[in-house]
Motif scaffolding. Structure first.
Motif, mmCIF file in Angstrom:
data_model
loop_
_atom_site.group_PDB
_atom_site.id
_atom_site.type_symbol
_atom_site.label_atom_id
_atom_site.label_comp_id
_atom_site.label_asym_id
_atom_site.label_seq_id
_atom_site.Cartn_x
_atom_site.Cartn_y
_atom_site.Cartn_z
ATOM 1 N N PRO A 126 8.081 10.860 -5.758
ATOM 2 C CA PRO A 126 8.808 10.223 -4.648
ATOM 3 C C PRO A 126 8.825 11.080 -3.383
ATOM 4 O O PRO A 126 8.760 10.559 -2.267
ATOM 5 N N THR A 127 8.897 12.383 -3.567
ATOM 6 C CA THR A 127 8.895 13.279 -2.400
ATOM 7 C C THR A 127 7.562 13.215 -1.666
ATOM 8 O O THR A 127 7.526 13.352 -0.436
ATOM 9 N N LEU A 128 6.476 12.996 -2.407
ATOM 10 C CA LEU A 128 5.164 12.877 -1.768
ATOM 11 C C LEU A 128 5.033 11.547 -1.043
ATOM 12 O O LEU A 128 4.569 11.496 0.107
ATOM 13 N N THR A 129 5.441 10.466 -1.701
ATOM 14 C CA THR A 129 5.325 9.153 -1.059
ATOM 15 C C THR A 129 6.211 9.047 0.179
ATOM 16 O O THR A 129 5.892 8.302 1.112
ATOM 17 N N SER A 130 7.285 9.814 0.202
ATOM 18 C CA SER A 130 8.176 9.765 1.362
ATOM 19 C C SER A 130 7.605 10.514 2.565
ATOM 20 O O SER A 130 8.013 10.279 3.703
ATOM 21 N N ARG A 131 6.636 11.412 2.303
ATOM 22 C CA ARG A 131 6.048 12.203 3.385
ATOM 23 C C ARG A 131 4.860 11.510 4.036
ATOM 24 O O ARG A 131 4.436 11.895 5.119
ATOM 25 N N LEU A 132 4.321 10.507 3.378
ATOM 26 C CA LEU A 132 3.115 9.830 3.856
ATOM 27 C C LEU A 132 3.414 8.362 4.149
ATOM 28 O O LEU A 132 4.224 7.743 3.472
ATOM 29 N N GLN A 133 2.739 7.804 5.139
ATOM 30 C CA GLN A 133 2.916 6.387 5.441
ATOM 31 C C GLN A 133 2.179 5.555 4.403
ATOM 32 O O GLN A 133 1.028 5.825 4.062
ATOM 33 N N ARG A 134 2.855 4.528 3.922
ATOM 34 C CA ARG A 134 2.311 3.716 2.836
ATOM 35 C C ARG A 134 1.646 2.448 3.383
ATOM 36 O O ARG A 134 2.271 1.685 4.112
ATOM 37 N N ILE A 135 0.391 2.256 2.994
ATOM 38 C CA ILE A 135 -0.390 1.112 3.456
ATOM 39 C C ILE A 135 -0.865 0.320 2.241
ATOM 40 O O ILE A 135 -1.647 0.821 1.419
ATOM 41 N N TYR A 136 -0.390 -0.924 2.127
ATOM 42 C CA TYR A 136 -0.760 -1.759 0.982
ATOM 43 C C TYR A 136 -2.059 -2.515 1.263
ATOM 44 O O TYR A 136 -2.235 -3.108 2.336
ATOM 45 N N PHE A 137 -2.966 -2.505 0.285
ATOM 46 C CA PHE A 137 -4.226 -3.231 0.385
ATOM 47 C C PHE A 137 -4.206 -4.414 -0.582
ATOM 48 O O PHE A 137 -4.210 -4.230 -1.809
ATOM 49 N N PRO A 138 -4.188 -5.631 -0.061
ATOM 50 C CA PRO A 138 -4.183 -6.818 -0.930
ATOM 51 C C PRO A 138 -5.603 -7.169 -1.375
ATOM 52 O O PRO A 138 -6.583 -6.508 -0.988
ATOM 53 N N ARG A 139 -5.706 -8.204 -2.164
ATOM 54 C CA ARG A 139 -7.020 -8.705 -2.563
ATOM 55 C C ARG A 139 -7.742 -9.313 -1.358
ATOM 56 O O ARG A 139 -7.119 -9.693 -0.368
#
Length: 279
Positions: free
Chosen positions: A136-149
């Protein structure tokens, strides 16, 4: 050829031109939807000005992939050294970590430390099917980009561009279920086609399932590589998903069991048999 995700191409191009790129991103979404391809195409854009798959070596990009099923601390240390050097051909040195869910806990912590104090000219792109397998500490430091189908028609266009006849391209694109990587494997990867045939026989012939399972487990053990089991279950789920209404209950049970399989390291034979025996 980069397939789909046109809006993301536009957004990341504008982020670069406006000089507001983050120091790091997590690209997450299902397997084979184009996350790694997008990351490499963006790295190519930063270095060569073209948002497309690179056709040669990228001097300012380092791609990390698992070795023997994991990404360890030594590899993470190499990544730190790479990012500490100033780029020459691009504004950023790009680190792409593919299959980041296979980072060891030590390696994840090492990447976390880099992301907390990133070199000014660095860009970290973490590629993972899910966020749950990352700290969780790593995911909080980076912007999350979701890739759909990806849309079926875009996959079909890709296949036709690779010389696949129209009717076959349409069939393969539909069976790919929005995953261009799966479509490409279907037409080009002999091992992938072998698993496809194995799965079809497994589903159609209950009497042969025990032999198929035993053979698969033996092959998996001989290679000292558990990924064969994951691949097999993924193929089964994809085959059943072609008729989701009919196979909804089985798919739900498989999804639950497949998730639990990833938590077991010792009794994997039992987990596999439990997941597949009652199809």
């Amino acid at each position: 050829m980069l397939v789909g995700h046109k809006e993301k191409i536009k957004i990341f191009g504008e982020l670069f031109r406006s000089d507001v790129l983050s120091h790091g991103y997590i690209f997450f979404g299902e397997e084979q939807v184009g996350k790694k391809s997008f990351a490499l195409a963006f790295a190519n854009f930063l270095e060569k000005g073209k948002f497309e798959n690179p056709d040669g070596i990228l001097s300012e990009t380092k791609l990390i992939t698992p070795e023997e099923g994991s990404i360890g601390i030594d590899t993470a240390k190499e990544a730190k050294r790479f990012l500490s050097q100033k780029p020459i051909l691009s504004k950023r040195r790009v680190l792409i970590i593919d299959d980041a869910h296979k980072l060891t806990s030590q390696a994840q912590n090492a990447i976390l430390k880099i992301s907390e104090e990133p070199p000014q000219s660095s860009l970290i792109i973490v590629v993972s099917p899910t966020l749950d397998s990352l700290l969780p500490t790593l995911t909080s430091r980076l912007q999350r980009i979701y890739f759909p189908r990806v849309k079926t028609e875009e996959i079909e266009k890709l296949l036709r561009a690779r010389g696949v006849e129209s009717a076959e391209a349409s069939r393969v694109a539909k069976a790919a279920l929005g995953r261009p990587g799966r479509a490409i494997d279907t037409i080009e990867n002999d091992e992938f086609r072998r698993f496809n045939r194995l799965v079809k026989d497994f589903i159609k012939s209950p009497s042969s399932r025990k032999d198929v399972l035993q053979s698969l487990i033996k092959e998996n053990d001989d290679l000292k590589n558990r990924d064969l089991i994951d691949i097999f279950v993924s193929h089964i789920m994809a085959e059943l998903a072609l008729d989701p209404l009919k196979n909804n209950r089985t798919l739900s049970a498989l999804c639950d069991r497949f998730t639990k399989m990833s938590d077991f390291t010792t009794n994997r034979r039992l987990q596999l048999e439990t997941a597949l025996w009652n199809l």
